[in-house]
Design a protein around this motif. Sequence first.
Motif, mmCIF file in Angstrom:
data_model
loop_
_atom_site.group_PDB
_atom_site.id
_atom_site.type_symbol
_atom_site.label_atom_id
_atom_site.label_comp_id
_atom_site.label_asym_id
_atom_site.label_seq_id
_atom_site.Cartn_x
_atom_site.Cartn_y
_atom_site.Cartn_z
ATOM 1 N N ALA A 107 -32.358 15.509 5.187
ATOM 2 C CA ALA A 107 -31.189 15.645 6.048
ATOM 3 C C ALA A 107 -31.620 15.629 7.503
ATOM 4 N N ALA A 108 -30.814 14.966 8.335
ATOM 5 C CA ALA A 108 -31.030 14.957 9.776
ATOM 6 C C ALA A 108 -29.744 15.403 10.449
ATOM 7 N N LYS A 109 -29.864 16.287 11.413
ATOM 8 C CA LYS A 109 -28.677 16.785 12.092
ATOM 9 C C LYS A 109 -28.046 15.685 12.937
ATOM 10 N N GLY A 110 -26.710 15.608 12.881
ATOM 11 C CA GLY A 110 -25.997 14.602 13.647
ATOM 12 C C GLY A 110 -25.911 13.283 12.906
ATOM 13 N N ALA A 111 -25.802 12.195 13.646
ATOM 14 C CA ALA A 111 -25.605 10.880 13.044
ATOM 15 C C ALA A 111 -26.897 10.103 12.830
#
Length: 487
Positions: A403-407
């Motif tokens: 998972a990566a925060k944001g887009a």
Amino acid sequence: MACALVPVPVPVLLAVLLAVLGLAGCAAEQTGALLAPAAVTVPAEAPRTTGRQRPGDSDHLKLVASFGGEYRAPATLQLVSEVTDRLVRASERPDQTYAVTLLDSSVVNAFALPSGRLYVTRGLVALASDTSEIAAVLAHEIAHVTLAHATARTELELRSQLVSRVVADVLNDPTTGAQLQNQSRFALARFSREQELEADGVGVRTLARAGYDPYGAGRFLTSLNRTLALKTGTGAPGEPDMLATHPGTAERITLVTRAARRSGAPGIGVDDRARYLAAIDGLAYGDNPGEGAVRGRRFIHPSLGIAFEVPDGFAIENTRNAVLGTTPEGSRRLLFDQVDAESGQGLDAVLKATWNDAIEPGSVELREVGPYPAATALSRGKDWTFRLAALRVGEATYRMIMAAKGATDPDPAFRRWIASLAAVSSAETQALRPLRLQVVQASSTNPEDLARRMAVPDRALDRFLVLNGLERNAALRPGQGYKIVTE
């Protein structure tokens, strides 16, 4: 991640992935919005529900097995048992009998059963720095038993359930019954937090009466708080929400320090540090290699026959159900676990069945990752972007989620990670040894001299300081013993 892997339930998958490496047990911290608790009124005429039989040996064995089994360390067990006996004589129930079990688990945890069984993990024993600190933990658990907290909680919980069931079923008012049940969750959480604070206060008084340093309770909780901060990578753990069953560690530190001051000024009581360090010298530290081990950025599971390496910047931890990872700032996270798959079920179907958020249309890709068949996909949430993979290794099916925060799409790092999945060589398996605590004498005042000898994946100085209850910029005492982690 134990050999008998338990899949993470779909409804809580996001919570597991985004809750960064939390601890369980009496030390647990949770985060969330603060909500005003609603009172639950239990009619006085409601039937009592306690008085059931105490857990027998079979329950004890199941509980021990769930924490990795019993840990055999005669010197440590003897010390902990002697401390327990001394505390019991100073407690409000000196007639109560107790039996102590060391658990082969790296988590920091201790708990007690109403029967007088006390359980302490080797992870907690490793974190404590002297006898008064381990005594503070034991005194807290003994207080739970003498105050009959478990019985009181069970009574409130079961009677509250009875009231909501009567309203819903007998009075045919399911809406009010559901409201009562929801209210009871807040009341039970508040009740549990109040019990923890009460046990802290009674525990410190018992600690002082037994002749131990009552400030040991605050020192241990401070080390616990710093350990949580190291695991989250945020610098400080969050405050608990109203459904948390334990108060915030900072709140507990304030309470036990105030209670210790009522006993006297710092310096009263004994900490018996040298004896404690001698008793835990050589104690296993961290993961049991047979249930998976983390070595730097590499995770190795000899029993499952697999290994992988996480990208630069990730710190990973092996938990009972999954391997969890995070970057220091918390903007990227990962999860590796095993899932059940029906016979003949395609890996794309596995992804869809085990992911409770929307998968981007057209993003599912069937491919080979090394020798393993795999399915990958993309999922975009409100605040996070996820890359998902299901891989089949022999008869087992695994998920790898980043998972990566944001887009931002974490695909480049994700592909490197899943491509690293491989079989464990026999040479690597044979070379894998458990980490251990070693007590060494300082030859200088500089903590970095000993921190450089720590066999840890990252932040060696921070981990050395926390492990020894030292503040940053503290000076070591030449000739005094300190704990380091060695292979």
